[in-house]
Motif scaffolding. Structure first.
Motif, PDB file in Angstrom:
ATOM      1  N   PHE A 358     -26.606  41.387  -0.056  1.00 34.29           N
ATOM      2  CA  PHE A 358     -27.267  40.368  -1.044  1.00 34.29           C
ATOM      3  C   PHE A 358     -27.784  39.430   0.199  1.00 34.29           C
ATOM      4  O   PHE A 358     -28.356  39.247  -0.717  1.00 34.29           O
ATOM      5  N   PHE A 359     -27.286  39.085   0.929  1.00 32.65           N
ATOM      6  CA  PHE A 359     -27.734  37.617   1.901  1.00 32.65           C
ATOM      7  C   PHE A 359     -29.018  38.654   1.950  1.00 32.65           C
ATOM      8  O   PHE A 359     -30.256  37.657   1.863  1.00 32.65           O
ATOM      9  N   VAL A 360     -28.972  39.809   2.939  1.00 30.96           N
ATOM     10  CA  VAL A 360     -30.374  39.951   3.335  1.00 30.96           C
ATOM     11  C   VAL A 360     -31.614  40.781   1.948  1.00 30.96           C
ATOM     12  O   VAL A 360     -32.679  39.601   2.744  1.00 30.96           O
ATOM     13  N   SER A 361     -30.881  40.486   0.938  1.00 31.64           N
ATOM     14  CA  SER A 361     -32.264  40.448  -0.244  1.00 31.64           C
ATOM     15  C   SER A 361     -32.998  39.702  -0.933  1.00 31.64           C
ATOM     16  O   SER A 361     -33.746  39.219  -0.604  1.00 31.64           O
ATOM     17  N   VAL A 362     -31.930  38.289  -0.221  1.00 28.63           N
ATOM     18  CA  VAL A 362     -32.171  37.115  -1.087  1.00 28.63           C
ATOM     19  C   VAL A 362     -33.398  36.051   0.135  1.00 28.63           C
ATOM     20  O   VAL A 362     -33.933  36.121   0.011  1.00 28.63           O
ATOM     21  N   LEU A 363     -32.979  37.038   1.572  1.00 28.82           N
ATOM     22  CA  LEU A 363     -34.096  36.034   2.348  1.00 28.82           C
ATOM     23  C   LEU A 363     -35.174  36.349   2.436  1.00 28.82           C
ATOM     24  O   LEU A 363     -36.222  36.106   3.010  1.00 28.82           O
ATOM     25  N   VAL A 364     -35.590  38.435   2.330  1.00 31.05           N
ATOM     26  CA  VAL A 364     -36.505  38.624   2.341  1.00 31.05           C
ATOM     27  C   VAL A 364     -37.427  38.221   1.021  1.00 31.05           C
ATOM     28  O   VAL A 364     -38.401  37.820   1.339  1.00 31.05           O
ATOM     29  N   VAL A 365     -36.660  38.544  -0.129  1.00 29.35           N
ATOM     30  CA  VAL A 365     -37.559  37.289  -1.667  1.00 29.35           C
ATOM     31  C   VAL A 365     -37.793  35.975  -0.717  1.00 29.35           C
ATOM     32  O   VAL A 365     -39.263  35.867  -1.113  1.00 29.35           O
ATOM     33  N   ASN A 366     -37.582  35.656  -0.361  1.00 27.24           N
ATOM     34  CA  ASN A 366     -37.751  33.668   0.533  1.00 27.24           C
ATOM     35  C   ASN A 366     -38.674  33.766   1.023  1.00 27.24           C
ATOM     36  O   ASN A 366     -39.252  33.517   0.599  1.00 27.24           O
ATOM     37  N   TYR A 367     -38.936  34.735   1.631  1.00 23.01           N
ATOM     38  CA  TYR A 367     -39.840  34.976   2.560  1.00 23.01           C
ATOM     39  C   TYR A 367     -41.354  35.590   2.058  1.00 23.01           C
ATOM     40  O   TYR A 367     -42.173  35.047   2.279  1.00 23.01           O
ATOM     41  N   LEU A 368     -40.927  36.084   0.974  1.00 26.86           N
ATOM     42  CA  LEU A 368     -42.548  36.749   0.371  1.00 26.86           C
ATOM     43  C   LEU A 368     -42.604  35.882  -1.004  1.00 26.86           C
ATOM     44  O   LEU A 368     -43.957  35.056  -1.029  1.00 26.86           O
ATOM     45  N   ILE A 369     -42.290  34.953  -1.241  1.00 24.61           N
ATOM     46  CA  ILE A 369     -42.664  33.966  -2.542  1.00 24.61           C
ATOM     47  C   ILE A 369     -42.948  32.513  -1.077  1.00 24.61           C
ATOM     48  O   ILE A 369     -43.291  31.732  -2.317  1.00 24.61           O
ATOM     49  N   GLN A 370     -42.553  32.510  -0.995  1.00 19.24           N
ATOM     50  CA  GLN A 370     -42.788  31.252   0.258  1.00 19.24           C
ATOM     51  C   GLN A 370     -44.421  30.774   0.114  1.00 19.24           C
ATOM     52  O   GLN A 370     -44.276  29.829   0.011  1.00 19.24           O
ATOM     53  N   ASP A 371     -45.085  31.345   0.415  1.00 19.62           N
ATOM     54  CA  ASP A 371     -46.413  30.850  -0.052  1.00 19.62           C
ATOM     55  C   ASP A 371     -46.985  30.679  -0.885  1.00 19.62           C
ATOM     56  O   ASP A 371     -47.964  29.819  -1.121  1.00 19.62           O
ATOM     57  N   GLY A 372     -46.460  31.458  -1.629  1.00 17.66           N
ATOM     58  CA  GLY A 372     -47.034  30.897  -3.524  1.00 17.66           C
ATOM     59  C   GLY A 372     -48.260  31.725  -4.712  1.00 17.66           C
ATOM     60  O   GLY A 372     -48.719  31.775  -4.731  1.00 17.66           O
ATOM     61  N   LYS A 373     -48.317  32.816  -3.283  1.00 15.17           N
ATOM     62  CA  LYS A 373     -48.981  34.048  -3.520  1.00 15.17           C
ATOM     63  C   LYS A 373     -48.342  35.331  -3.523  1.00 15.17           C
ATOM     64  O   LYS A 373     -47.120  34.994  -2.924  1.00 15.17           O
ATOM     65  N   SER A 374     -48.987  36.501  -4.709  1.00 17.68           N
ATOM     66  CA  SER A 374     -48.230  37.639  -4.635  1.00 17.68           C
ATOM     67  C   SER A 374     -49.216  38.323  -4.460  1.00 17.68           C
ATOM     68  O   SER A 374     -50.197  38.425  -5.133  1.00 17.68           O
ATOM     69  N   ASN A 375     -48.940  39.594  -3.926  1.00 21.55           N
ATOM     70  CA  ASN A 375     -49.526  41.066  -4.331  1.00 21.55           C
ATOM     71  C   ASN A 375     -49.162  42.268  -3.870  1.00 21.55           C
ATOM     72  O   ASN A 375     -48.254  42.115  -4.609  1.00 21.55           O
ATOM     73  N   TYR A 376     -50.286  43.539  -4.107  1.00 21.76           N
ATOM     74  CA  TYR A 376     -49.696  44.823  -4.450  1.00 21.76           C
ATOM     75  C   TYR A 376     -48.714  44.917  -3.413  1.00 21.76           C
ATOM     76  O   TYR A 376     -47.130  45.738  -3.287  1.00 21.76           O
ATOM     77  N   LEU A 377     -48.922  44.409  -1.879  1.00 19.81           N
ATOM     78  CA  LEU A 377     -48.016  45.045  -0.492  1.00 19.81           C
ATOM     79  C   LEU A 377     -46.786  44.112  -1.017  1.00 19.81           C
ATOM     80  O   LEU A 377     -46.143  44.914  -0.401  1.00 19.81           O
ATOM     81  N   GLU A 378     -46.283  43.131  -0.938  1.00 21.83           N
ATOM     82  CA  GLU A 378     -45.569  42.479  -1.370  1.00 21.83           C
ATOM     83  C   GLU A 378     -44.830  43.171  -2.269  1.00 21.83           C
ATOM     84  O   GLU A 378     -43.507  43.290  -2.531  1.00 21.83           O
TER      85      GLU A 378
END
Length: 416
Positions: A358-378
């Protein structure tokens, strides 16, 4: 008979006859017409034929494997209808409140199954259902959102969303993960202590549950009142008004009916799990933490992917992460308090392996959304992380864990 009497008779016949007959035929025709429009709104509704088949198969005693498969397929179109009805309501109530309602009705299955399990004193069943739902939403659903939005050429190379809202949600998820880490760490420290470990963990869980419920209440006030402008996903894209099939009352009725059907089909799924394990060799750990949450979260999955493909990333994140927040900050603490009332030792002490995941999953998601942008690679990163976790739970034996009662137990899954 006078002309005046004749006129009165004609008027009465028109009032009690033709108009009454017209009213009796008008509403059924209108209801049938609306139902047909709803059914033809999505090709996946063809699978609704599995709803009666799944219910009948459970009652007539068909093979547990057949019962499992039929009800699994039945929930897919029901989830799509749940998503459709929620979108119809959000057209009147706004996307923010609509997303909140979608998360609420989407989590109804987990809540119902967990209350049944809690009544049977199957604490591990409740905990696994909660954790599986959270992981499914923040990794699988969010990953599919990023993938769907990124693969649509009309959306450009990157999609943007409100970084303040995303950061608020991810921060609350971090708090939720801390609420599981603390009991697990305390349990490890008290294991060799003379103090009553279970009693201390129970006290900590009750206090933590109350605090989490208060935080969820503040979050709702923050989202719907004090900072509602930040969560208004409608403001991100100006679109023409779409024609909606159902009015709010019709959509609400559809939500209630479909939620009940989903709960019934999910209950039959649960009842057939023990025989599925015996015939296929798939562990209950994998079924409880991976397969059931995927089915239970199908509503959020469908809704989030559709709106993400339309480049409404704020709404997609609100549905995906918002549903996880509701499980972590409301449903799980609510079940702890409910267990307290019912005399069940429901705690926030999850197995160490689950807590780390659970902790690792939250950590991964936090890193991916911290810039306010998304793409298919993320999106692919989220899905890759979820698949790794799924494989880990696939090989995770049912008798592993911190407690002596095994991972699952109890009558709900047919074990002793």
């Amino acid at each position: 008979m006078s002309r005046q009497t004749t006129r009165r008779t004609v008027r009465k016949r028109r009032y009690w006859g033709d108009d009454d007959a017209s009213a009796l035929t008008k509403w059924p025709k209108k209801a049938l017409h609306k139902t047909w429009l709803v059914l033809e709104s999505n090709y996946v509704n063809v699978l609704l034929v599995f709803v009666p088949l799944g219910i009948i198969s459970a009652h007539v005693g068909w093979s547990p494997t057949v019962v499992f498969v039929l009800n699994f397929l039945a929930i897919i179109p029901l989830a799509a209808l749940l998503s459709f009805a929620t979108e119809e309501i959000s057209a009147k109530l706004g996307q923010t409140l609509g997303g909140l309602m979608n998360a609420t009705f989407g989590n109804a299955v987990e809540l119902i199954v967990s209350i049944i399990a809690l009544k049977e004193n199957e604490i591990r069943v409740v905990q696994s259902s909660m954790l599986g739902s959270i992981l499914s939403n923040i990794l699988l659903v969010l990953g599919c959102c990023f993938l769907a939005g990124g693969l649509n050429p009309a959306n450009g190379s990157e999609q943007t969303f409100n970084i303040t809202v995303a950061s608020t949600m991810s921060s609350l998820m971090a708090v939720a993960s801390a609420s599981l880490i603390v009991p697990a760490t305390l349990y490890a420290q008290l294991e060799n202590s003379k103090e009553k470990t279970e009693g201390n963990i129970l006290i900590l869980s009750h206090g933590t549950a109350i605090i989490l419920l208060l935080l969820y209440g503040l979050y709702l006030f923050f989202q719907l009142k004090s900072h509602a402008n930040l969560f208004d996903a409608e403001a991100q894209v100006e679109e023409e008004e779409e024609e909606h099939i159902l009015d709010p009352w019709g959509a609400t009725a559809a939500l209630l009916i479909v939620t009940i059907l989903v709960a019934v089909c999910a209950d039959y799924l649960v009842e057939s799990i023990d025989d599925i394990v015996k015939t296929t060799g798939i562990s209950k750990t994998f079924i409880g933490l991976i397969l059931l949450p995927i089915v239970g979260n199908a509503a959020e999955h469908v809704t989030a992917c559709v709106v993400a493909y339309k480049n409404k990333m704020d709404l997609a994140i609100n549905v995906a992460i918002g549903s996880s927040l509701q499980i972590a900050l409301f449903v799980t603490p609510f079940l702890v308090i409910l267990g307290w009332i019912m005399g069940r030792d429901m705690t926030l002490h999850f197995e160490t392996f689950e807590t780390v995941v659970f902790f690792v999953s939250v950590l991964v998601v936090n890193y991916l959304i911290q810039d306010g942008k998304s793409n298919y690679l993320e999106g692919a990163m989220c899905l890759g992380t979820y698949i790794i976790i799924a494989i880990a739970f696939y090989v995770y034996p049912d008798d592993a864990g911190d407690k002596t009662n095994g991972f699952f137990g109890g009558r709900l899954f047919g074990t002793s």
